[in-house]
Design an enzyme around this catalytic site. Structure first.
Site, PDB file in Angstrom:
ATOM      1  CB  CYS A 329      -0.782  -0.270   1.349  1.00  0.00           C
ATOM      2  SG  CYS A 329      -2.299   1.133   1.306  1.00  0.00           S
ATOM      3  CG  HIS A 430      -3.456  -3.177   3.824  1.00  0.00           C
ATOM      4  ND1 HIS A 430      -2.481  -2.952   4.384  1.00  0.00           N
ATOM      5  CD2 HIS A 430      -4.424  -2.285   3.225  1.00  0.00           C
ATOM      6  CE1 HIS A 430      -2.671  -1.604   4.185  1.00  0.00           C
ATOM      7  NE2 HIS A 430      -3.108  -1.275   3.153  1.00  0.00           N
TER       8      HIS A 430
END
Length: 492
Positions: A329, A430
């Site tokens: 991310c 994630h």
């Protein structure tokens, strides 16, 4: 419908684990139960089934209830961006950015979202186990409170107060907290739970008897300290490491000031072949087999922090010696050439040079991407594609030729990037280590030879059952159920 609220004398008193344990214990008895946290401040979050965002610990509590997480379970989520400001998320969606004073004034309005979410849950479940935040005795935050007694008063629900004996001073914690509450708040506090006790309970009993006599309130139970407990934390980076039989890969992670979703690394901390360390500010950056750059709530400012700490040079040296790098991310965005935040969505507006390890650029755009996803690992020689599951929580949109060599194929589309030599990887996903097949394959890509499978999903379930077993052995659960059924006298 009935609600019980668990509050704590301090942050990290154990509210989240007590709620998770209660939820699993009640759910195992066939009771329709759901968790609820009116307000949470955390950078660990999860994507819900209705496309919203809630705190990670509340999502774990939903799992304890055998439920998919829903945005009603955590109607106010504050994600700190600076020491004085945070992104405000209401019922799963970004509401805006506020500094502390503005949010303090806004709490009366936020309370409407809290009560609406609670009422929506009450219409669907028989029991709600609510969790407070911090301490109900924070005098400076009492006005307009929605996180602790402000909610309990509005919902007219009973409260149990948890104190952490492991940090010391538990009797002062409990008596002092109770003394700072109003008369009606004291009346709805129906008892105490002592958490994280080590030793012989007979040595504690005289103190518990004194506490009950002093406060005229019962101690419902003393919960033992659970060694090696590793579950999704609300915000703090845990230090627990599982015992390693034969750790053969050394992974380091920079502990960014605004690190988000560091629960991504829990499966690696538990993996028998992995030694994982978080490296904080001012610490020397040790040699490692792999470096993982984690998610960040403030990518540009955390990127600047990385450079000040010397990680840019350490990464170059690491790659020269054959190490691997994975960015997740915000960490993925940092690996590129530029990070541009023209509207200041994550802090101060501006454009910052990235680490220059992947040919891509990122621009922050309004409209946060929130979704649970599934797909397969790209470029795998295995006859059966390796499945991948995860979730995305980000503002940034990345572009560049690096994306032509994806790490995954998600719902039929390329995702992430891999350098030509395979040393550098990045993804927006994630939770990518949570599932055993993907974890095994990714560890192989990071340099682990003959990686073993490690099932973190099964671990979560075992830990939730262990929590519930511990609770039922330490507390009269029937007394708790009777307290929930009785509620609070309307005259309180």
């Amino acid at each position: 419908m009935a609600t019980l609220m668990i509050q704590g004398t301090t942050s990290d008193a154990g509210k989240s684990t007590v709620v998770a344990a209660l939820c699993r214990a009640l759910a195992r008895r066939g009771i329709s139960v759901a968790p609820f946290k009116p307000q949470n401040m955390a950078l660990n979050s999860a994507v819900t089934e209705d496309g919203g965002e809630i705190g990670r610990s509340t999502a774990l509590q939903a799992q304890a209830c055998y439920l998919a997480p829903h945005s009603d379970m955590n109607p106010v989520l504050l994600k700190p961006e600076t020491d004085r400001g945070a992104q405000v998320i209401l019922r799963g969606k970004v509401h805006g950015h506020m500094d502390a004073l503005d949010y303090h004034a806004y709490k009366r309005t936020a309370k409407e979202s809290v009560m609406a979410a609670w009422q929506a849950l009450e219409s669907r479940f028989d029991v709600i186990i609510a969790e407070g935040a911090g301490s109900p005795a924070e005098i400076n935050l009492r006005e307009g409170d929605i996180a602790n007694m402000g909610f309990a008063e509005a919902a007219n629900c009973p409260v149990l107060l948890v104190g952490d004996i492991d940090r010391g001073g538990v009797f002062a914690q409990l008596v002092g907290t109770l003394a700072l509450l109003s008369e009606s708040e004291q009346a709805r506090t129906k008892g105490f739970i002592v958490n994280r006790f080590r030793g012989d309970i007979t040595l504690l009993n005289p103190g518990l008897e004194w506490l009950e006599k002093r406060t005229q309130k019962p101690v419902l139970g003393t919960l033992p300290y659970l060694q090696g407990l590793v579950l999704d934390s609300e915000d703090s980076i845990g230090v627990v490491q599982a015992e390693k039989r034969s750790a053969v890969i050394n992974i380091i992670v920079p502990a960014l000031p605004r690190i988000s979703n560091h629960t991504d690394f829990d499966p690696l901390r538990l993996h028998p072949q992995v030694s994982l360390s978080f490296i904080g500010p001012g610490q020397p950056i040790p040699a490692a087999d792999a470096i993982i750059l984690p998610g960040s709530k403030s990518t540009a400012s955390d990127l600047a922090w990385l450079k000040r700490q010397g990680w840019d040079k350490a990464l170059q040296r690491h790659l020269r010696y054959g190490g691997t790098v994975l960015g997740i991310c915000g960490g993925f965005q940092m690996l590129g050439e530029w990070v541009d935040d023209p509207d200041g969505l994550e802090g101060r507006p501006g454009k910052m040079a990235g680490l220059g390890l992947l040919p891509l650029t990122t621009q922050m755009v309004a409209g946060k991407q929130l979704r649970n996803v599934s797909g397969v690992l790209a470029d795998q020689p295995a006859p059966v594609p390796i499945p991948v599951e995860g979730y995305e929580i980000h503002n940034g949109v990345s572009q560049g030729v690096a994306l032509n060599s994806p790490l995954f194929h998600i719902q039929g589309k390329p995702e992430g990037a891999v350098s030509d030599d395979g040393q550098i990887m990045g993804t927006y996903l994630h939770g990518l280590f949570d599932h055993s097949d993907a974890c095994q394959a990714l560890l192989t890509k990071l340099g682990l030879i003959q990686a073993e499978q490690s099932d973190y999903q099964a671990h979560r379930e075992r830990e939730l059952d262990r929590l519930a077993d511990m609770l039922e052995a330490s507390i009269d659960i029937e007394q708790v159920i009777a307290l929930i059924d009785a509620g609070v006298d309307k005259s309180c």
